[in-house]
Design a protein around this motif. Structure first.
Motif, short mmCIF file in Angstrom:
data_model
loop_
_atom_site.label_atom_id
_atom_site.label_comp_id
_atom_site.label_asym_id
_atom_site.label_seq_id
_atom_site.Cartn_x
_atom_site.Cartn_y
_atom_site.Cartn_z
N ALA A 6 34.65 -27.16 31.79
CA ALA A 6 35.02 -26.70 33.14
C ALA A 6 34.01 -25.70 33.70
O ALA A 6 33.76 -25.66 34.90
N LYS A 7 33.42 -24.89 32.82
CA LYS A 7 32.42 -23.91 33.26
C LYS A 7 31.28 -24.60 34.01
O LYS A 7 30.71 -24.04 34.94
N ILE A 8 30.92 -25.79 33.55
CA ILE A 8 29.81 -26.52 34.16
C ILE A 8 30.31 -27.38 35.32
O ILE A 8 29.66 -27.49 36.37
N LEU A 9 31.49 -27.99 35.17
CA LEU A 9 31.96 -28.97 36.17
C LEU A 9 32.53 -28.29 37.42
O LEU A 9 32.61 -28.93 38.48
N ASP A 10 32.90 -27.02 37.30
CA ASP A 10 33.49 -26.33 38.45
C ASP A 10 32.52 -26.36 39.65
O ASP A 10 31.38 -25.90 39.56
N GLY A 11 32.99 -26.96 40.74
CA GLY A 11 32.17 -27.00 41.96
C GLY A 11 31.13 -28.10 41.97
O GLY A 11 30.36 -28.22 42.91
N ASN A 12 31.10 -28.91 40.91
CA ASN A 12 30.14 -30.02 40.85
C ASN A 12 30.86 -31.36 40.86
O ASN A 12 32.06 -31.43 40.61
N LYS A 13 30.12 -32.42 41.15
CA LYS A 13 30.64 -33.79 41.06
C LYS A 13 29.94 -34.50 39.91
O LYS A 13 28.73 -34.29 39.69
N VAL A 14 30.68 -35.36 39.19
CA VAL A 14 30.03 -36.10 38.12
C VAL A 14 29.30 -37.31 38.71
O VAL A 14 29.74 -37.92 39.68
N ALA A 15 28.16 -37.65 38.07
CA ALA A 15 27.33 -38.75 38.54
C ALA A 15 27.59 -40.04 37.77
O ALA A 15 27.13 -41.11 38.18
N VAL A 16 28.31 -39.93 36.67
CA VAL A 16 28.67 -41.12 35.88
C VAL A 16 30.15 -41.02 35.54
O VAL A 16 30.76 -39.96 35.68
N LYS A 17 30.74 -42.14 35.10
CA LYS A 17 32.14 -42.12 34.67
C LYS A 17 32.31 -41.07 33.57
O LYS A 17 31.63 -41.13 32.54
N THR A 18 33.21 -40.12 33.80
CA THR A 18 33.39 -39.03 32.84
C THR A 18 34.85 -38.97 32.41
O THR A 18 35.74 -38.83 33.26
N PHE A 19 35.07 -39.12 31.13
CA PHE A 19 36.44 -39.21 30.60
C PHE A 19 36.86 -37.87 29.99
O PHE A 19 36.12 -37.26 29.22
N ILE A 20 38.06 -37.43 30.38
CA ILE A 20 38.65 -36.20 29.87
C ILE A 20 39.90 -36.62 29.09
O ILE A 20 40.90 -37.02 29.69
N ILE A 21 39.82 -36.58 27.75
CA ILE A 21 40.93 -37.07 26.93
C ILE A 21 41.40 -35.93 26.02
O ILE A 21 40.82 -35.69 24.96
N PRO A 22 42.45 -35.18 26.42
CA PRO A 22 42.94 -34.10 25.57
C PRO A 22 43.41 -34.64 24.22
O PRO A 22 43.95 -35.74 24.15
N ALA A 23 43.19 -33.84 23.17
CA ALA A 23 43.55 -34.29 21.82
C ALA A 23 45.06 -34.41 21.68
O ALA A 23 45.55 -35.37 21.09
N THR A 24 45.78 -33.43 22.22
CA THR A 24 47.23 -33.42 22.01
C THR A 24 47.98 -33.17 23.32
O THR A 24 47.39 -32.76 24.33
N VAL A 25 49.29 -33.36 23.25
CA VAL A 25 50.17 -33.10 24.39
C VAL A 25 50.09 -31.61 24.77
O VAL A 25 50.11 -31.26 25.95
N GLU A 26 49.98 -30.75 23.76
CA GLU A 26 49.87 -29.32 24.04
C GLU A 26 48.59 -29.00 24.81
O GLU A 26 48.61 -28.23 25.78
N VAL A 27 47.49 -29.60 24.38
CA VAL A 27 46.21 -29.39 25.09
C VAL A 27 46.32 -29.93 26.52
O VAL A 27 45.88 -29.30 27.48
N GLU A 28 46.95 -31.11 26.66
CA GLU A 28 47.12 -31.72 27.98
C GLU A 28 47.90 -30.77 28.91
O GLU A 28 47.52 -30.59 30.08
N ALA A 29 48.95 -30.15 28.38
CA ALA A 29 49.76 -29.22 29.19
C ALA A 29 48.93 -27.99 29.57
O ALA A 29 49.02 -27.49 30.69
N GLU A 30 48.11 -27.53 28.64
CA GLU A 30 47.29 -26.34 28.90
C GLU A 30 46.27 -26.57 30.02
O GLU A 30 45.87 -25.63 30.70
N LEU A 31 45.86 -27.84 30.20
CA LEU A 31 44.89 -28.13 31.27
C LEU A 31 45.44 -27.70 32.63
O LEU A 31 44.68 -27.37 33.55
#
Lengths: 431, 186
Positions: free
Chosen positions: A317-342
């Motif tokens: 997030a430090k890098i992606l904040d305010g930027n757009k991705v140029a290629v398909k970028t997948f964000i796959i949290p390891a667990t349900v807890e990590v997913e909720a923390e997002l």
């Protein structure tokens, strides 16, 4: 003669005063973990070998975390979950985290920590090579196959040969652009993929103790990529704080003696580290990001047991904040807890989820997903001649799906920077 | 356990990982249903890059298209054979394809354990590099009592490291058979 942490834990587990490298011993296992790929064949062997009156040696010590092939239409993969569910019901396995229920967790190695199964000083065996992740908690953990797991399921015991230990010391303070992934990829470049075969990898030094538990797990997770039997980090207040928040179980702290014998020792100065990648097709094929900068990519992937923890998404997030991705970028949290923390953890006043959505990333549900390719309908899987940069742990031929694809392994900072530019990019360029 | 094993050799390079031995997408087949289990043989070594498959020439599949077993019984690899995941499906797949012995300079720990404890294939360590001395298709003979491998085609014999600590488990046919023999389990 003194002993290392690993030797002390193994001696305790085997009921001996001391052990030395090369000793063959029988361990008493504290936790056996299995998942949807290796659980069903393990159960099959256990039933065949112990017969109709097969008994689980200790139900409370068995943990079943389906995580590999979860969101797929593949009927054989779904049948594996059915087998686990039926087994858990029939034998009353409490620690079964069923798919499609509130109990579902996601990637086993991260869930084991979250659910309080990672307990210092204990022995945890799993049917997954990345079981070494748990060593971040000052415990002995290693991966085995189905036959060994079936034997444990019936007896609680496993034979092991006591490993020699290699010590890796990181002195000094890590720069903000360096993560645990850079540290372990650097080690792998130095020792190669069989440099630690049948050996323990012990990590210490100021830069290691400065790491969060999440980052320590990344370091230990890839011990197996050097052939290591286990990775291990001594317990400190960071460990104890995490463990006490997750479990009431008592635990024992072990430390290597000053006169313990090591196979070899490596020392690094943390300030000197630079962002690195593992080039195709091996985790030890190290290059600095500067050396491969400009290489075009077609996909970027942040996920898995080693690269899908909340800390990994904080870095991205430090890098992606305010930027757009140029290629398909997948964000796959390891667990349900990590997913909720997002949706809770913020950077620059925005949640990580908002940052990723605004950047144009593809977010998906927790599982191992494309880290190991998986069934054809797995999200993020490589196709054709994809060139993927990924926070995962393996880039063997065909690992993430397509046999023609190329995979670069890198830190979440490097993956995010490369996603923004569409070519492999040093994160320092965007920090 | 057979004392002499003969067969055709299949030659591979270094670092043959378990994703190359049996790609993860195939790990869903039942091992108890023979119609499904034979799929492990069909896809054994199917992800080895073509030019590295069947050295020194390469481009030789371990299992021919449309078949479930291999014409090769003895696999000769280099260093770090079986690195990667813990999937026991890897040595199992090699066994289903008909492989009996692997000879490599070194093994990854979990693959080695799985081969021995599951009783699938005998994992021998060679004393010297052999994957540049034996060719795919050569007739070879493994002598388990004397720990040697003979290339019948070229009439050369090389010594192998004794199986050592794991010999009793290999001889028994696997961990469970060993544990029964020694009275650990009934």
């Amino acid at each position: 003669m003194g002993m290392t942490i690993t030797e002390k834990i193994l001696a305790k587990s085997a009921g001996k005063d001391s052990v030395k490298p090369g000793d063959n011993i029988w361990l008493n296992v504290d936790v056996l973990m299995t998942h949807d790929v290796c659980g069903p064949p393990t159960i099959g062997i256990w039933k065949n070998e112990f017969g109709t009156d097969a008994k689980i040696w200790d139900k409370d010590k068995l943990v079943i975390l389906p995580d590999h092939y979860i969101f797929t239409k593949n009927k054989h993969a779904n049948r594996n979950i059915d087998i686990l569910r039926d087994f858990a019901n029939e034998y009353g396995v409490e620690n079964y985290y069923d798919v499609g229920t509130d109990k579902y967790k996601g990637v086993c190695h991260v869930a084991l920590a979250e659910e309080g199964f990672d307990v210092p000083g204990t022995v945890l065996i799993g049917t997954d090579s990345h079981t070494c992740t748990s060593g971040a908690f000052g415990m002995f953990s290693t991966g085995v196959g189905n036959t060994d797991a079936a034997f444990i399921l019936g007896t609680g015991k496993i034979w092991e040969k006591v490993p020699e230990t290699i010590k890796f010391t990181f002195n000094g303070k890590l720069p903000e652009y360096i993560t645990a992934k850079d540290m372990i990829l650097r080690i792998l470049g130095d020792i190669t993929t069989d440099g630690a075969t049948y050996r323990a990898m012990e990590f210490d030094g100021q830069a290691v103790f400065d790491l969060s538990m999440n980052e320590r797990m990344t370091l230990c997770n890839m011990a197996i990529e050097g052939g290591g039997m286990n990775g291990i980090i001594p317990v400190d207040e960071v460990t104890e704080e995490y463990v006490k928040a997750r479990t009431n179980k008592s635990y024992e702290k072990f430390y290597s003696d000053d006169d313990a014998l090591y196979h070899s020792k490596y020392e690094y100065n943390a300030e000197d580290l630079v962002p690195v990648v593992a080039k195709p097709h091996s985790p030890d094929n190290m290059a600095t990001v500067k050396e491969v900068a400009g290489t075009p990519i077609t996909k970027a992937y942040v996920g898995s047991c080693t690269g899908g923890k909340i800390v990994d998404f904080e870095f991205a997030a430090k890098i992606l904040d305010g930027n757009k991705v140029a290629v398909k970028t997948f964000i796959i949290p390891a667990t349900v807890e990590v997913e909720a923390e997002l949706s809770v953890v913020k950077y620059n006043g925005k949640t990580l989820r908002t940052i990723f959505e605004d950047a144009g990333c593809i977010l998906s549900a927790p599982s191992c997903a494309a880290c190991l390719g998986g069934p054809e309908d797995t999200i993020g899987r490589t196709v054709g001649k994809d060139v993927t940069i990924s926070t995962t742990n393996r880039n063997f031929p065909g690992r993430m799906g397509s046999k023609e694809a190329e995979v670069y392994l890198a830190s979440p900072l490097t993956v995010a920077a490369s996603a923004v530019k569409g070519v492999i990019t040093d994160p320092r360029d965007l920090m | 356990m057979e004392k002499i094993i003969t067969g055709k050799a299949f030659i591979l390079g270094d670092n043959i990982d378990t994703d190359q031995i049996i790609p993860a997408e195939h790990l869903v087949y039942s091992m108890d249903d023979e119609n499904e289990a034979k799929m492990y043989g069909k896809f054994a070594l199917s992800s080895v890059p073509k030019e590295q498959s069947g050295l020194p020439e390469g481009n030789i599949p371990f299992v021919k298209e449309g078949e479930f077993t291999s014409e090769y019984q003895i696999i000769i690899g280099g260093s770090n054979f079986g690195c990667g995941s813990s999937r026991e499906h890897a040595p199992y797949a090699l066994m289903k394809a008909g492989a009996k012995v692997i000879v490599a300079e070194s093994y990854a720990r979990i693959f080695y354990r799985n081969s021995v404890d599951g009783g699938f294939v005998v994992p021998y360590e060679s004393k010297i590099k052999l994957n540049d001395k034996i060719k795919t298709g050569d007739e070879v003979k493994i002598d388990i009592e004397n720990n040697t491998i003979t290339n019948i085609t070229s009439d050369e014999t090389y010594s192998l490291n004794p199986l050592g600590d794991v010999l009793p488990i290999v001889s028994a046919g696997g961990l469970f058979e060993y544990a029964r023999k020694t009275g650990m389990i009934e």
